[in-house]
Design an enzyme around this catalytic site. Structure first.
Site, mmCIF file in Angstrom:
data_model
loop_
_atom_site.group_PDB
_atom_site.id
_atom_site.type_symbol
_atom_site.label_atom_id
_atom_site.label_comp_id
_atom_site.label_asym_id
_atom_site.label_seq_id
_atom_site.Cartn_x
_atom_site.Cartn_y
_atom_site.Cartn_z
ATOM 1 N N GLY A 127 27.199 -13.069 -21.288
ATOM 2 C CA GLY A 127 26.629 -11.956 -20.533
ATOM 3 C C GLY A 127 26.617 -12.207 -19.042
ATOM 4 O O GLY A 127 27.351 -13.051 -18.536
ATOM 5 N N GLU A 163 40.967 -18.701 -18.820
ATOM 6 C CA GLU A 163 41.478 -20.025 -18.417
ATOM 7 C C GLU A 163 40.517 -20.704 -17.450
ATOM 8 O O GLU A 163 40.628 -21.898 -17.200
ATOM 9 C CB GLU A 163 42.859 -19.878 -17.775
ATOM 10 C CG GLU A 163 43.933 -19.530 -18.772
ATOM 11 C CD GLU A 163 45.322 -19.444 -18.154
ATOM 12 O OE1 GLU A 163 45.452 -19.617 -16.920
ATOM 13 O OE2 GLU A 163 46.273 -19.181 -18.910
ATOM 14 N N GLN A 181 24.710 -25.077 -26.621
ATOM 15 C CA GLN A 181 25.754 -25.599 -25.739
ATOM 16 C C GLN A 181 25.207 -26.026 -24.377
ATOM 17 O O GLN A 181 25.966 -26.419 -23.496
ATOM 18 C CB GLN A 181 26.898 -24.595 -25.573
ATOM 19 C CG GLN A 181 26.572 -23.370 -24.753
ATOM 20 C CD GLN A 181 27.717 -22.367 -24.789
ATOM 21 O OE1 GLN A 181 28.009 -21.763 -25.825
ATOM 22 N NE2 GLN A 181 28.398 -22.190 -23.662
ATOM 23 N N HIS A 196 34.937 -11.497 -16.709
ATOM 24 C CA HIS A 196 34.717 -11.077 -18.104
ATOM 25 C C HIS A 196 35.432 -9.756 -18.389
ATOM 26 O O HIS A 196 36.034 -9.564 -19.444
ATOM 27 C CB HIS A 196 33.228 -10.858 -18.384
ATOM 28 C CG HIS A 196 32.358 -12.064 -18.201
ATOM 29 N ND1 HIS A 196 31.434 -12.177 -17.190
ATOM 30 C CD2 HIS A 196 32.261 -13.215 -18.922
ATOM 31 C CE1 HIS A 196 30.794 -13.331 -17.299
ATOM 32 N NE2 HIS A 196 31.272 -13.986 -18.328
HETATM 33 P P1 AMP Z 1 30.843 -17.115 -20.116
HETATM 34 O O1 AMP Z 1 30.045 -15.853 -20.137
HETATM 35 O O2 AMP Z 1 30.730 -17.861 -18.826
HETATM 36 O O3 AMP Z 1 30.628 -17.967 -21.327
HETATM 37 O O4 AMP Z 1 32.365 -16.669 -20.178
HETATM 38 C C1 AMP Z 1 32.833 -15.850 -21.213
HETATM 39 C C2 AMP Z 1 34.341 -15.807 -21.150
HETATM 40 O O5 AMP Z 1 34.739 -15.288 -19.888
HETATM 41 C C3 AMP Z 1 34.982 -17.185 -21.280
HETATM 42 O O6 AMP Z 1 36.165 -17.083 -22.066
HETATM 43 C C4 AMP Z 1 35.299 -17.527 -19.849
HETATM 44 O O7 AMP Z 1 36.384 -18.422 -19.714
HETATM 45 C C5 AMP Z 1 35.662 -16.169 -19.288
HETATM 46 N N1 AMP Z 1 35.526 -16.156 -17.826
HETATM 47 C C6 AMP Z 1 34.432 -16.479 -17.104
HETATM 48 N N2 AMP Z 1 34.689 -16.405 -15.786
HETATM 49 C C7 AMP Z 1 35.986 -16.042 -15.671
HETATM 50 C C8 AMP Z 1 36.873 -15.815 -14.567
HETATM 51 N N3 AMP Z 1 36.478 -15.953 -13.306
HETATM 52 N N4 AMP Z 1 38.143 -15.449 -14.833
HETATM 53 C C9 AMP Z 1 38.574 -15.322 -16.119
HETATM 54 N N5 AMP Z 1 37.796 -15.509 -17.201
HETATM 55 C C10 AMP Z 1 36.528 -15.873 -16.981
#
Ligand code: AMP
Length: 282
Positions: A32, A149, A62, A38
């Site tokens: 979120g 990535e 985690q 995202h």
């Molecule tokens: P998180 O909410 O931080 O767990 O991220 C959820 C998903 O969004 C994960 O697959 C992250 O790698 C991806 N994500 C987060 N920040 C970025 C970004 N700046 N560019 C691309 N994908 C992202």
């Protein structure tokens, strides 16, 4: 229309209905506090199937002891607005009790990969990630799942888990979305003070500089270059956890004769109280 589900059973019911209509499902797991990074995953998901499911769950298992679990930004209403605009079909927002029954004794551990790079500095982190993603896959049963990535080690870990456990889901990685100055978008960027935010882009600058050095130099000493760039980050005011050059598929150190290998440069560094990660493929 965006369906909001809070229980495992309601997700299963909806997915069952879609499947009866021969529609396939693409899944985007998140914690979120959604930003453009995202949302790019949601756009990508649209390209791969009929129905897009996003989960929002700040997964306690985690976060290592003393990390930012309690202060992690939670912005449910805004996230729902963004997913309505970006046309997801379902958002799954479970309480912790939906995801972790008591007792909850089973964990997924991706040996080796879990203990290195970020895993060496965040004990238990990747076990928590693998376990929650496995649970989410079992709930949503997606045909395809999309990951950024930005969290490169996580992407490799999930691909490994899926392959090892013979899960029937295709994993797609999406390139990192950055702000204009190059800083990778992250929910944690908002912890930075104004001054820290102004210098945070240097993390990406050092990655780009390293990539250029790798491209332009023959017979490179990887360990020496890693140390040099680690020191350079320190001079820019960061406290690096690690700066590493690795094989982009296995995350192992590059072989001596590595002309066939694609490399990735990975970094984790603290700026004040904020831990930033980034990476760049060579
Ligand atoms: P998180 O909410 O931080 O767990 O991220 C959820 C998903 O969004 C994960 O697959 C992250 O790698 C991806 N994500 C987060 N920040 C970025 C970004 N700046 N560019 C691309 N994908 C992202």
């Amino acid at each position: 229309m965006l369906t909001i589900c809070e229980t495992v059973e309601s997700v299963r019911e909806q997915v069952r209905e879609w499947r009866q209509r021969n529609q396939n499902v693409v899944f985007v797991p998140t914690m979120g506090n959604l930003h453009e990074g995202h949302l790019r995953l949601v756009d990508e998901a649209r390209q791969h199937g009929d129905r897009v499911v996003v989960s929002i769950f700040v997964n306690p298992s985690q976060f290592a002891e003393g990390e930012d679990f309690t202060r992690y930004p939670r912005t449910r209403d805004r996230d729902i607005e963004l997913l309505t605009e970006r046309v997801a079909d379902m958002v799954f927002i479970p309480e912790i009790s939906q995801m972790y029954t008591v007792p909850n004794l089973t964990v997924v551990e991706v040996n080796d990969l879990s203990g290195q790079l970020c895993g060496a500095f965040r004990p238990g982190h990747f076990g928590g990630v693998a376990t929650v993603v496995c649970k989410l896959f079992n709930i949503v049963q997606p045909d395809t799942a999309i990951f950024g990535e930005k969290d490169y080690q996580q992407l490799i870990l999930i691909k490994t888990m899926v392959s090892d456990l013979m899960m029937s889901v295709k994993i797609i990685g999406v390139p990192t979305v950055r702000s204009d100055d190059g800083l990778a978008l992250s929910s944690r960027n908002q912890y930075l003070t104004d001054n820290q935010r102004k210098s945070a882009h240097k993390l990406y600058e050092v990655l780009k500089e390293t990539r250029d050095l790798l491209k332009d130099t023959n017979n490179i000493e990887y360990a020496q270059l890693e140390q040099q760039q680690y020191n350079s980050l320190k001079q820019h005011g960061f406290k690096p956890d690690y700066f590493a050059i690795r094989d982009s598929e296995t995350l192992q150190p590059p072989a001596a004769d590595n002309r066939q290998q694609q490399l990735v440069i990975l970094v984790a560094a603290w700026l004040g109280q904020t831990r930033l990660i980034d990476n760049l493929k060579v």
